[in-house]
Design a protein around this motif. Structure first.
Motif, PDB file in Angstrom:
ATOM      1  N   ALA A 149      41.516  39.215  49.871  1.00  0.00           N
ATOM      2  CA  ALA A 149      40.472  40.892  48.937  1.00  0.00           C
ATOM      3  C   ALA A 149      40.859  39.911  47.290  1.00  0.00           C
ATOM      4  O   ALA A 149      39.227  39.636  47.049  1.00  0.00           O
ATOM      5  CB  ALA A 149      42.294  41.157  49.135  1.00  0.00           C
ATOM      6  N   VAL A 150      41.066  38.465  47.214  1.00  0.00           N
ATOM      7  CA  VAL A 150      41.364  37.884  45.732  1.00  0.00           C
ATOM      8  C   VAL A 150      40.067  37.256  45.345  1.00  0.00           C
ATOM      9  O   VAL A 150      39.110  37.885  45.091  1.00  0.00           O
ATOM     10  CB  VAL A 150      42.607  37.310  45.068  1.00  0.00           C
ATOM     11  CG1 VAL A 150      42.185  36.789  44.451  1.00  0.00           C
ATOM     12  CG2 VAL A 150      43.642  38.263  44.703  1.00  0.00           C
ATOM     13  N   LEU A 191      42.634  35.613  35.663  1.00  0.00           N
ATOM     14  CA  LEU A 191      43.667  37.241  36.128  1.00  0.00           C
ATOM     15  C   LEU A 191      43.637  36.761  37.332  1.00  0.00           C
ATOM     16  O   LEU A 191      44.032  37.368  37.729  1.00  0.00           O
ATOM     17  CB  LEU A 191      42.160  38.549  36.309  1.00  0.00           C
ATOM     18  CG  LEU A 191      41.465  38.951  35.608  1.00  0.00           C
ATOM     19  CD1 LEU A 191      40.224  39.591  35.690  1.00  0.00           C
ATOM     20  CD2 LEU A 191      42.817  39.740  35.219  1.00  0.00           C
ATOM     21  N   ARG A 192      42.820  36.132  37.715  1.00  0.00           N
ATOM     22  CA  ARG A 192      43.224  35.730  39.529  1.00  0.00           C
ATOM     23  C   ARG A 192      44.851  34.965  39.596  1.00  0.00           C
ATOM     24  O   ARG A 192      46.165  35.225  40.352  1.00  0.00           O
ATOM     25  CB  ARG A 192      42.938  34.411  40.163  1.00  0.00           C
ATOM     26  CG  ARG A 192      42.891  33.704  41.301  1.00  0.00           C
ATOM     27  CD  ARG A 192      42.256  32.957  41.996  1.00  0.00           C
ATOM     28  NE  ARG A 192      41.562  32.648  43.351  1.00  0.00           N
ATOM     29  CZ  ARG A 192      40.683  32.528  44.107  1.00  0.00           C
ATOM     30  NH1 ARG A 192      39.698  32.705  43.514  1.00  0.00           N
ATOM     31  NH2 ARG A 192      41.021  32.215  45.192  1.00  0.00           N
ATOM     32  N   THR A 193      45.527  34.092  38.321  1.00  0.00           N
ATOM     33  CA  THR A 193      47.037  33.879  38.222  1.00  0.00           C
ATOM     34  C   THR A 193      47.556  34.794  37.954  1.00  0.00           C
ATOM     35  O   THR A 193      48.825  34.555  38.916  1.00  0.00           O
ATOM     36  CB  THR A 193      46.592  32.546  37.601  1.00  0.00           C
ATOM     37  OG1 THR A 193      45.742  31.733  37.790  1.00  0.00           O
ATOM     38  CG2 THR A 193      47.704  32.113  36.798  1.00  0.00           C
ATOM     39  N   VAL A 194      47.139  35.462  37.262  1.00  0.00           N
ATOM     40  CA  VAL A 194      48.013  36.677  36.641  1.00  0.00           C
ATOM     41  C   VAL A 194      47.797  37.887  38.171  1.00  0.00           C
ATOM     42  O   VAL A 194      49.520  37.413  38.505  1.00  0.00           O
ATOM     43  CB  VAL A 194      47.692  37.750  36.201  1.00  0.00           C
ATOM     44  CG1 VAL A 194      48.325  39.586  35.557  1.00  0.00           C
ATOM     45  CG2 VAL A 194      47.353  37.097  34.553  1.00  0.00           C
ATOM     46  N   ILE A 254      45.141  45.899  38.818  1.00  0.00           N
ATOM     47  CA  ILE A 254      43.496  44.727  38.861  1.00  0.00           C
ATOM     48  C   ILE A 254      42.628  44.573  39.315  1.00  0.00           C
ATOM     49  O   ILE A 254      41.791  44.233  39.299  1.00  0.00           O
ATOM     50  CB  ILE A 254      44.743  43.162  38.010  1.00  0.00           C
ATOM     51  CG1 ILE A 254      45.217  43.292  36.643  1.00  0.00           C
ATOM     52  CG2 ILE A 254      43.158  42.039  37.904  1.00  0.00           C
ATOM     53  CD1 ILE A 254      45.676  41.839  36.495  1.00  0.00           C
ATOM     54  N   MET A 255      42.931  44.574  40.773  1.00  0.00           N
ATOM     55  CA  MET A 255      42.368  44.622  41.962  1.00  0.00           C
ATOM     56  C   MET A 255      41.720  45.537  41.441  1.00  0.00           C
ATOM     57  O   MET A 255      40.352  45.821  42.015  1.00  0.00           O
ATOM     58  CB  MET A 255      43.217  44.919  43.182  1.00  0.00           C
ATOM     59  CG  MET A 255      43.889  43.136  43.166  1.00  0.00           C
ATOM     60  SD  MET A 255      43.285  42.191  43.134  1.00  0.00           S
ATOM     61  CE  MET A 255      41.845  42.195  44.610  1.00  0.00           C
TER      62      MET A 255
END
Length: 139
Positions: A57-58, A67-70, A114-115
């Motif tokens: 999903a990411v 944001l991806r890392t978080v 976030i997602m």
């Protein structure tokens, strides 16, 4: 980073299955499985499946950079933290760890929010945002 989510998910499922086999051994011996073991087993299983889904999903939602890392770090921390505190806190008598459940649960909630944000703010024609192309039948 998505490799970390998928890898954590598959490792979590392997650990969950090993715990399930241990529970089977306990039951086979005529004893009852402790509730704390069942709870940790169930949470790790569900969260591990979700980690694998998140690994797909990411990138599909275009989550990049910080944001991806978080999202990755928070989700993996929650995936292992929730069952971990159940097993350590209840199973091994380290009850002082139980309040950290709010930390691990909060990490999962923030990752999901976030997602959610990325899913509702991406353009409809972005990767993963539009209608799926029709796939011809195999009949």
């Amino acid at each position: 980073m998505t490799r970390a989510l998928k890898g954590s998910g598959f490792l979590g499922l392997a650990v969950m299955m090993a715990v399930g086999l241990h529970q089977f051994v306990i039951l086979s011996g005529g004893s009852a499985v402790p509730p704390w073991m069942i709870g940790g087993h169930a949470h790790l299983g569900v969260l591990s499946i979700l980690a694998i889904v998140m690994g797909f999903a990411v990138p599909a939602l275009g989550v990049t950079g910080t944001l991806r890392t978080v999202v990755t770090v928070l989700f993996i921390a929650g995936q292992w933290g929730i069952p971990g505190i159940v097993w350590l806190g209840e199973g091994f008598g380290l009850a002082f760890l139980m309040p950290t459940g709010f930390l691990w649960g909060g990490a999962l909630i923030v990752a999901m929010l976030i997602m959610f944000y990325k899913s509702i703010t991406q353009p409809a024609d972005a990767v993963g945002g539009g209608p799926a192309a029709g796939i011809p039948g195999d009949d």
